[in-house]
Design a protein around this motif. Structure first.
Motif, PDB file in Angstrom:
ATOM      1  N   UNK A  36       0.864  -1.186   0.000  1.00  0.00           N
ATOM      2  CA  UNK A  36       0.000   0.000   0.000  1.00  0.00           C
ATOM      3  C   UNK A  36       0.891   1.223   0.000  1.00  0.00           C
ATOM      4  N   UNK A  37       0.595   2.176  -0.887  1.00  0.00           N
ATOM      5  CA  UNK A  37       1.305   3.447  -0.868  1.00  0.00           C
ATOM      6  C   UNK A  37       0.298   4.558  -0.606  1.00  0.00           C
ATOM      7  N   UNK A  38       0.627   5.422   0.349  1.00  0.00           N
ATOM      8  CA  UNK A  38      -0.230   6.538   0.740  1.00  0.00           C
ATOM      9  C   UNK A  38       0.423   7.812   0.218  1.00  0.00           C
ATOM     10  N   UNK A  39      -0.270   8.517  -0.681  1.00  0.00           N
ATOM     11  CA  UNK A  39       0.349   9.644  -1.381  1.00  0.00           C
ATOM     12  C   UNK A  39      -0.027  10.990  -0.756  1.00  0.00           C
ATOM     13  N   UNK A  40       0.188  11.095   0.543  1.00  0.00           N
ATOM     14  CA  UNK A  40       0.204  12.404   1.180  1.00  0.00           C
ATOM     15  C   UNK A  40      -1.078  12.898   1.798  1.00  0.00           C
ATOM     16  N   UNK A  41      -0.920  13.971   2.578  1.00  0.00           N
ATOM     17  CA  UNK A  41      -1.980  14.602   3.364  1.00  0.00           C
ATOM     18  C   UNK A  41      -2.629  13.575   4.299  1.00  0.00           C
ATOM     19  N   UNK A  42      -1.801  13.030   5.168  1.00  0.00           N
ATOM     20  CA  UNK A  42      -2.281  12.021   6.110  1.00  0.00           C
ATOM     21  C   UNK A  42      -3.125  12.642   7.213  1.00  0.00           C
ATOM     22  N   UNK A  43      -2.698  13.815   7.715  1.00  0.00           N
ATOM     23  CA  UNK A  43      -3.420  14.458   8.803  1.00  0.00           C
ATOM     24  C   UNK A  43      -3.819  15.876   8.411  1.00  0.00           C
ATOM     25  N   UNK A  44      -4.587  16.496   9.269  1.00  0.00           N
ATOM     26  CA  UNK A  44      -5.074  17.853   9.020  1.00  0.00           C
ATOM     27  C   UNK A  44      -4.962  18.659  10.309  1.00  0.00           C
ATOM     28  N   UNK A  58      -1.826   1.107  10.306  1.00  0.00           N
ATOM     29  CA  UNK A  58      -1.045   0.496   9.237  1.00  0.00           C
ATOM     30  C   UNK A  58      -0.251  -0.711   9.732  1.00  0.00           C
ATOM     31  N   UNK A  59       0.197  -0.675  10.981  1.00  0.00           N
ATOM     32  CA  UNK A  59       1.003  -1.785  11.509  1.00  0.00           C
ATOM     33  C   UNK A  59       0.206  -3.078  11.629  1.00  0.00           C
ATOM     34  N   UNK A  60      -1.096  -2.982  11.632  1.00  0.00           N
ATOM     35  CA  UNK A  60      -1.931  -4.188  11.724  1.00  0.00           C
ATOM     36  C   UNK A  60      -2.102  -4.887  10.381  1.00  0.00           C
ATOM     37  N   UNK A  61      -1.670  -4.238   9.315  1.00  0.00           N
ATOM     38  CA  UNK A  61      -1.878  -4.790   7.976  1.00  0.00           C
ATOM     39  C   UNK A  61      -0.871  -5.899   7.683  1.00  0.00           C
ATOM     40  N   UNK A  62      -1.256  -6.805   6.819  1.00  0.00           N
ATOM     41  CA  UNK A  62      -0.412  -7.953   6.489  1.00  0.00           C
ATOM     42  C   UNK A  62       0.561  -7.658   5.354  1.00  0.00           C
ATOM     43  N   UNK A  63       0.607  -6.414   4.897  1.00  0.00           N
ATOM     44  CA  UNK A  63       1.465  -6.030   3.778  1.00  0.00           C
ATOM     45  C   UNK A  63       2.158  -4.709   4.134  1.00  0.00           C
ATOM     46  N   UNK A  64       3.297  -4.417   3.495  1.00  0.00           N
ATOM     47  CA  UNK A  64       4.021  -3.191   3.822  1.00  0.00           C
ATOM     48  C   UNK A  64       3.273  -1.940   3.352  1.00  0.00           C
ATOM     49  N   UNK A  65       3.538  -0.824   4.038  1.00  0.00           N
ATOM     50  CA  UNK A  65       2.934   0.464   3.715  1.00  0.00           C
ATOM     51  C   UNK A  65       4.048   1.472   3.443  1.00  0.00           C
ATOM     52  N   UNK A  66       3.987   2.126   2.298  1.00  0.00           N
ATOM     53  CA  UNK A  66       4.912   3.192   1.932  1.00  0.00           C
ATOM     54  C   UNK A  66       4.175   4.519   2.032  1.00  0.00           C
ATOM     55  N   UNK A  67       4.849   5.549   2.516  1.00  0.00           N
ATOM     56  CA  UNK A  67       4.167   6.808   2.824  1.00  0.00           C
ATOM     57  C   UNK A  67       4.940   7.980   2.244  1.00  0.00           C
ATOM     58  N   UNK A  68       4.232   8.852   1.540  1.00  0.00           N
ATOM     59  CA  UNK A  68       4.770  10.117   1.054  1.00  0.00           C
ATOM     60  C   UNK A  68       4.071  11.272   1.760  1.00  0.00           C
ATOM     61  N   UNK A  69       4.761  12.393   1.960  1.00  0.00           N
ATOM     62  CA  UNK A  69       4.096  13.552   2.565  1.00  0.00           C
ATOM     63  C   UNK A  69       3.295  14.337   1.534  1.00  0.00           C
ATOM     64  N   UNK A  70       2.293  15.067   2.047  1.00  0.00           N
ATOM     65  CA  UNK A  70       1.569  16.035   1.248  1.00  0.00           C
ATOM     66  C   UNK A  70       1.735  17.413   1.852  1.00  0.00           C
ATOM     67  N   UNK A  71       1.104  18.395   1.241  1.00  0.00           N
ATOM     68  CA  UNK A  71       1.280  19.770   1.699  1.00  0.00           C
ATOM     69  C   UNK A  71       0.701  20.007   3.085  1.00  0.00           C
ATOM     70  N   UNK A  72      -0.219  19.143   3.553  1.00  0.00           N
ATOM     71  CA  UNK A  72      -0.787  19.293   4.895  1.00  0.00           C
ATOM     72  C   UNK A  72       0.042  18.584   5.960  1.00  0.00           C
ATOM     73  N   UNK A  73       1.110  17.895   5.542  1.00  0.00           N
ATOM     74  CA  UNK A  73       1.881  17.077   6.468  1.00  0.00           C
ATOM     75  C   UNK A  73       3.104  17.817   7.006  1.00  0.00           C
ATOM     76  N   UNK A  74       3.716  17.215   8.013  1.00  0.00           N
ATOM     77  CA  UNK A  74       4.926  17.731   8.637  1.00  0.00           C
ATOM     78  C   UNK A  74       6.018  16.676   8.510  1.00  0.00           C
TER      79      UNK A  74
END
Length: 244
Positions: A36-44, A58-74
């Motif tokens: 799974x890849x998450x393409x940003x703006x995770x929080x607000x 995400x840690x409960x998932x059976x597959x790896x998670x890749x994460x990119x930041x968005x403009x709302x992220x830190x």
């Protein structure tokens, strides 16, 4: 290989977007993606504590998670939770990532600009070209947060990714081009072509933006949670938009 993409969660204590994310993740269990890849703006609303909450999901998932930041992220707050996820040689301490699966390379480009809703990619082009060409003619998909083609929604296109012309020039000279480019940011699913490459905007986990082209009337919004599934099989990529 099945790559799931989620974008624009915008989680906050003041909205229901964590529940919307759980709905999307429950649906993904039936597909069983490889990543799974998450393409940003995770929080607000600068909810930095929300990264730990999301990490727990995400840690409960059976597959790896890749994460990119968005403009709302830190970036700094993200790096405290997911330290080691991103490459060490990215320009300007950008949170870029690379995942090699053998036949397919997933490349994430951090297009964020601190304290700015718009993105930029010019300073990433040397790194990106090197990553695309290292190891020979490997099939690849590029992921980023900001969109690189005009969506037609005026308020979103004012804050799209700067440097798209330079990106197109670089991609056009490559002998082996990426199979696709997948972004987020607009909170609506869309598709186009860019430098001869299919390019997608993933719909959002958070409530969608209206499909408004600047006219006097704003169309109603009835969209559910949206995500994408990219299936790579025998050298062919097929990308699906899914409403959950």
């Amino acid at each position: 290989m099945i790559i799931a993409q989620l974008s624009d969660i915008h989680a906050s204590p003041n909205n229901a977007n964590l529940a919307r994310l759980e709905h999307a993740l429950a649906w993904l269990e039936t597909v069983g993606p490889d990543v799974l890849i998450v393409t940003g703006d995770l929080t607000d609303e600068d909810w930095h504590k929300g990264y730990a909450t999301l990490a727990g999901q995400f840690n409960r998932l059976a597959y790896p998670v890749l994460i990119l930041p968005g403009n709302a992220d830190d970036r700094e707050a993200m790096n405290q939770i997911w330290k080691g996820m991103w490459v060490s040689n990215a320009p300007d301490s950008a949170l870029n990532l690379v995942m090699d699966t053998g036949a397919l390379r997933l490349i994430g480009v951090d297009t964020t600009v601190p304290h700015n809703g718009a993105g930029r990619i010019q300073h990433q082009l040397d790194w990106l070209e090197n990553t695309l060409t290292t190891g020979g003619a490997t099939d690849s998909i590029i992921f980023m947060h900001h969109h690189i083609f005009a969506s037609g929604i005026p308020t979103m296109d004012e804050i799209m990714c700067d440097g798209s012309e330079a990106l197109a020039d670089m991609l056009l000279r490559l002998p082996h081009k990426p199979l696709a480019i997948a972004t987020g940011h607009v909170h609506r699913p869309m598709a186009s072509r860019f430098a001869g490459i299919p390019v997608y905007i993933c719909g959002s986990v958070c409530p969608a933006n209206p499909l408004w082209f600047g006219g006097d009337k704003v169309p109603p919004v009835n969209d559910p949670v949206m995500l994408m599934i990219h299936r790579y099989h025998h050298g062919v990529l097929v990308s699906h938009t899914v409403a959950v």
